[in-house]
Design a protein around this motif. Structure first.
Motif, PDB file in Angstrom:
ATOM      1  N   GLN A 113       0.819  -1.208   0.000  1.00  0.00           N
ATOM      2  CA  GLN A 113       0.000   0.000   0.000  1.00  0.00           C
ATOM      3  C   GLN A 113       0.860   1.269   0.000  1.00  0.00           C
ATOM      4  O   GLN A 113       0.484   2.281  -0.590  1.00  0.00           O
ATOM      5  CB  GLN A 113      -0.933   0.015   1.225  1.00  0.00           C
ATOM      6  N   ALA A 114       2.003   1.210   0.645  1.00  0.00           N
ATOM      7  CA  ALA A 114       2.882   2.379   0.710  1.00  0.00           C
ATOM      8  C   ALA A 114       3.563   2.651  -0.630  1.00  0.00           C
ATOM      9  O   ALA A 114       4.053   3.755  -0.865  1.00  0.00           O
ATOM     10  CB  ALA A 114       3.941   2.172   1.786  1.00  0.00           C
ATOM     11  N   TYR A 115       3.581   1.661  -1.505  1.00  0.00           N
ATOM     12  CA  TYR A 115       4.323   1.793  -2.760  1.00  0.00           C
ATOM     13  C   TYR A 115       3.451   2.163  -3.952  1.00  0.00           C
ATOM     14  O   TYR A 115       3.949   2.299  -5.067  1.00  0.00           O
ATOM     15  CB  TYR A 115       5.084   0.501  -3.048  1.00  0.00           C
ATOM     16  N   VAL A 116       2.163   2.343  -3.739  1.00  0.00           N
ATOM     17  CA  VAL A 116       1.249   2.674  -4.832  1.00  0.00           C
ATOM     18  C   VAL A 116       1.585   4.012  -5.495  1.00  0.00           C
ATOM     19  O   VAL A 116       1.618   4.087  -6.735  1.00  0.00           O
ATOM     20  CB  VAL A 116      -0.220   2.620  -4.360  1.00  0.00           C
ATOM     21  N   PRO A 117       1.849   5.094  -4.770  1.00  0.00           N
ATOM     22  CA  PRO A 117       2.142   6.364  -5.453  1.00  0.00           C
ATOM     23  C   PRO A 117       3.352   6.295  -6.383  1.00  0.00           C
ATOM     24  O   PRO A 117       3.291   6.771  -7.519  1.00  0.00           O
ATOM     25  CB  PRO A 117       2.392   7.351  -4.301  1.00  0.00           C
ATOM     26  N   VAL A 118       4.433   5.706  -5.927  1.00  0.00           N
ATOM     27  CA  VAL A 118       5.634   5.612  -6.769  1.00  0.00           C
ATOM     28  C   VAL A 118       5.361   4.708  -7.971  1.00  0.00           C
ATOM     29  O   VAL A 118       5.775   5.013  -9.102  1.00  0.00           O
ATOM     30  CB  VAL A 118       6.836   5.093  -5.954  1.00  0.00           C
ATOM     31  N   THR A 119       4.640   3.623  -7.739  1.00  0.00           N
ATOM     32  CA  THR A 119       4.304   2.712  -8.839  1.00  0.00           C
ATOM     33  C   THR A 119       3.465   3.434  -9.883  1.00  0.00           C
ATOM     34  O   THR A 119       3.717   3.319 -11.094  1.00  0.00           O
ATOM     35  CB  THR A 119       3.536   1.492  -8.288  1.00  0.00           C
ATOM     36  N   PHE A 120       2.464   4.178  -9.446  1.00  0.00           N
ATOM     37  CA  PHE A 120       1.614   4.931 -10.366  1.00  0.00           C
ATOM     38  C   PHE A 120       2.435   5.949 -11.146  1.00  0.00           C
ATOM     39  O   PHE A 120       2.311   6.062 -12.375  1.00  0.00           O
ATOM     40  CB  PHE A 120       0.489   5.627  -9.593  1.00  0.00           C
ATOM     41  N   GLU A 121       3.260   6.713 -10.468  1.00  0.00           N
ATOM     42  CA  GLU A 121       4.036   7.771 -11.118  1.00  0.00           C
ATOM     43  C   GLU A 121       5.014   7.210 -12.147  1.00  0.00           C
ATOM     44  O   GLU A 121       5.186   7.776 -13.222  1.00  0.00           O
ATOM     45  CB  GLU A 121       4.789   8.614 -10.086  1.00  0.00           C
ATOM     46  N   LEU A 122       5.657   6.098 -11.819  1.00  0.00           N
ATOM     47  CA  LEU A 122       6.583   5.508 -12.785  1.00  0.00           C
ATOM     48  C   LEU A 122       5.827   4.910 -13.974  1.00  0.00           C
ATOM     49  O   LEU A 122       6.320   4.955 -15.111  1.00  0.00           O
ATOM     50  CB  LEU A 122       7.474   4.452 -12.119  1.00  0.00           C
ATOM     51  N   GLY A 123       4.639   4.389 -13.721  1.00  0.00           N
ATOM     52  CA  GLY A 123       3.806   3.915 -14.829  1.00  0.00           C
ATOM     53  C   GLY A 123       3.432   5.048 -15.774  1.00  0.00           C
ATOM     54  O   GLY A 123       3.494   4.913 -16.997  1.00  0.00           O
ATOM     55  N   VAL A 124       3.070   6.205 -15.215  1.00  0.00           N
ATOM     56  CA  VAL A 124       2.734   7.373 -16.033  1.00  0.00           C
ATOM     57  C   VAL A 124       3.966   7.882 -16.785  1.00  0.00           C
ATOM     58  O   VAL A 124       3.883   8.219 -17.970  1.00  0.00           O
ATOM     59  CB  VAL A 124       2.122   8.491 -15.153  1.00  0.00           C
ATOM     60  N   LEU A 125       5.104   7.925 -16.117  1.00  0.00           N
ATOM     61  CA  LEU A 125       6.334   8.400 -16.754  1.00  0.00           C
ATOM     62  C   LEU A 125       6.728   7.520 -17.937  1.00  0.00           C
ATOM     63  O   LEU A 125       7.013   8.016 -19.030  1.00  0.00           O
ATOM     64  CB  LEU A 125       7.475   8.447 -15.733  1.00  0.00           C
ATOM     65  N   PHE A 126       6.727   6.212 -17.739  1.00  0.00           N
ATOM     66  CA  PHE A 126       7.084   5.301 -18.829  1.00  0.00           C
ATOM     67  C   PHE A 126       6.054   5.376 -19.958  1.00  0.00           C
ATOM     68  O   PHE A 126       6.406   5.276 -21.137  1.00  0.00           O
ATOM     69  CB  PHE A 126       7.212   3.869 -18.309  1.00  0.00           C
ATOM     70  N   SER A 127       4.778   5.546 -19.621  1.00  0.00           N
ATOM     71  CA  SER A 127       3.741   5.703 -20.653  1.00  0.00           C
ATOM     72  C   SER A 127       3.996   6.944 -21.495  1.00  0.00           C
ATOM     73  O   SER A 127       3.856   6.911 -22.725  1.00  0.00           O
ATOM     74  CB  SER A 127       2.356   5.812 -20.015  1.00  0.00           C
ATOM     75  N   ALA A 128       4.374   8.031 -20.844  1.00  0.00           N
ATOM     76  CA  ALA A 128       4.660   9.267 -21.577  1.00  0.00           C
ATOM     77  C   ALA A 128       5.851   9.080 -22.510  1.00  0.00           C
ATOM     78  O   ALA A 128       5.816   9.518 -23.669  1.00  0.00           O
ATOM     79  CB  ALA A 128       4.921  10.411 -20.593  1.00  0.00           C
ATOM     80  N   PHE A 129       6.903   8.427 -22.001  1.00  0.00           N
ATOM     81  CA  PHE A 129       8.048   8.149 -22.878  1.00  0.00           C
ATOM     82  C   PHE A 129       7.645   7.257 -24.047  1.00  0.00           C
ATOM     83  O   PHE A 129       8.080   7.459 -25.180  1.00  0.00           O
ATOM     84  CB  PHE A 129       9.193   7.491 -22.095  1.00  0.00           C
ATOM     85  N   GLY A 130       6.822   6.256 -23.780  1.00  0.00           N
ATOM     86  CA  GLY A 130       6.346   5.381 -24.848  1.00  0.00           C
ATOM     87  C   GLY A 130       5.544   6.139 -25.887  1.00  0.00           C
ATOM     88  O   GLY A 130       5.663   5.890 -27.091  1.00  0.00           O
ATOM     89  N   ALA A 131       4.713   7.086 -25.434  1.00  0.00           N
ATOM     90  CA  ALA A 131       3.899   7.875 -26.370  1.00  0.00           C
ATOM     91  C   ALA A 131       4.778   8.760 -27.246  1.00  0.00           C
ATOM     92  O   ALA A 131       4.611   8.800 -28.471  1.00  0.00           O
ATOM     93  CB  ALA A 131       2.889   8.725 -25.596  1.00  0.00           C
ATOM     94  N   VAL A 132       5.720   9.453 -26.639  1.00  0.00           N
ATOM     95  CA  VAL A 132       6.564  10.385 -27.398  1.00  0.00           C
ATOM     96  C   VAL A 132       7.484   9.632 -28.358  1.00  0.00           C
ATOM     97  O   VAL A 132       7.502   9.892 -29.562  1.00  0.00           O
ATOM     98  CB  VAL A 132       7.383  11.284 -26.450  1.00  0.00           C
ATOM     99  N   PHE A 133       8.250   8.683 -27.830  1.00  0.00           N
ATOM    100  CA  PHE A 133       9.208   7.996 -28.687  1.00  0.00           C
ATOM    101  C   PHE A 133       8.528   7.020 -29.643  1.00  0.00           C
ATOM    102  O   PHE A 133       9.012   6.789 -30.746  1.00  0.00           O
ATOM    103  CB  PHE A 133      10.281   7.304 -27.846  1.00  0.00           C
ATOM    104  N   GLY A 134       7.391   6.452 -29.245  1.00  0.00           N
ATOM    105  CA  GLY A 134       6.621   5.607 -30.157  1.00  0.00           C
ATOM    106  C   GLY A 134       6.085   6.404 -31.323  1.00  0.00           C
ATOM    107  O   GLY A 134       6.142   5.974 -32.482  1.00  0.00           O
TER     108      GLY A 134
END
Length: 181
Positions: free
Chosen positions: A99-120
């Motif tokens: 439960q304590a790790y949800v914010p970091v997990t969410f943020e890294l998921g969003v960050l990688f998604s953004a990189f995937g969108a731009v570079f894809g």
């Protein structure tokens, strides 16, 4: 004595005055069976991809895969840190309290998604493209202002200079020209 250089043809470029005209022309080119062609417009034309017969983009899948990868790596790293590398019991909680790790997990998921969108997007659009044969056409410069174009490439299996020109003229093109490669 040098041989005269014969320039290779890129294909035919047809110019249209309106979004409606290029939309209907795209339907006719698609129905004629051409595969290696594209349309160029100064702004997004709603449903032009359907008129061209394009399949759905794979970009959403790239973004999804990158998001899952980022979230998984975040959770894996936090698990490894708290249970393997530096295990400390804090306030009587288990080593891995997800439960304590949800914010970091969410943020890294969003960050990688953004990189995937731009570079894809850059990769799928083959950008940056420093040169394209259509830049040889003086009329094509108006595509960023107020004109609409369809370019059928010479490498298309159905491409025949005369028949393709007749098709483009039949679609209501204002001007059709051959573009050199």
């Amino acid at each position: 004595m040098s041989k005269p250089s014969k320039k290779k043809s890129f294909g035919l470029l047809a110019e249209y005055d309106s979004a409606r005209a290029v939309y209907h022309a795209c339907e006719q080119v698609r129905d004629a069976g051409y595969k290696v062609w594209d349309s160029y417009t100064p702004f997004a034309v709603h449903n032009l991809d359907k008129a061209m017969g394009l399949p759905p983009s794979v970009l959403p899948w790239i973004v999804f895969a990158m998001g899952i990868t980022g979230a998984s790596l975040a959770m894996l790293f936090q698990w490894w840190t708290s249970t393997v590398d530096y295990p400390i019991i804090i306030a009587g909680k288990p080593y891995f309290s997800w439960q304590a790790y949800v914010p970091v997990t969410f943020e890294l998921g969003v960050l990688f998604s953004a990189f995937g969108a731009v570079f894809g997007m850059l990769g799928l659009n083959r950008l940056p493209m420093w040169y394209h044969s259509l830049f040889n056409s003086d009329r094509f410069a108006r595509v960023t202002d107020d004109k609409f174009f369809i370019a059928i490439e010479a490498r298309d299996p159905k491409y025949d200079p005369q028949k393709t020109r007749e098709l483009l003229e039949k679609t209501g093109a204002v001007h059709v020209e051959e573009v050199e490669d």
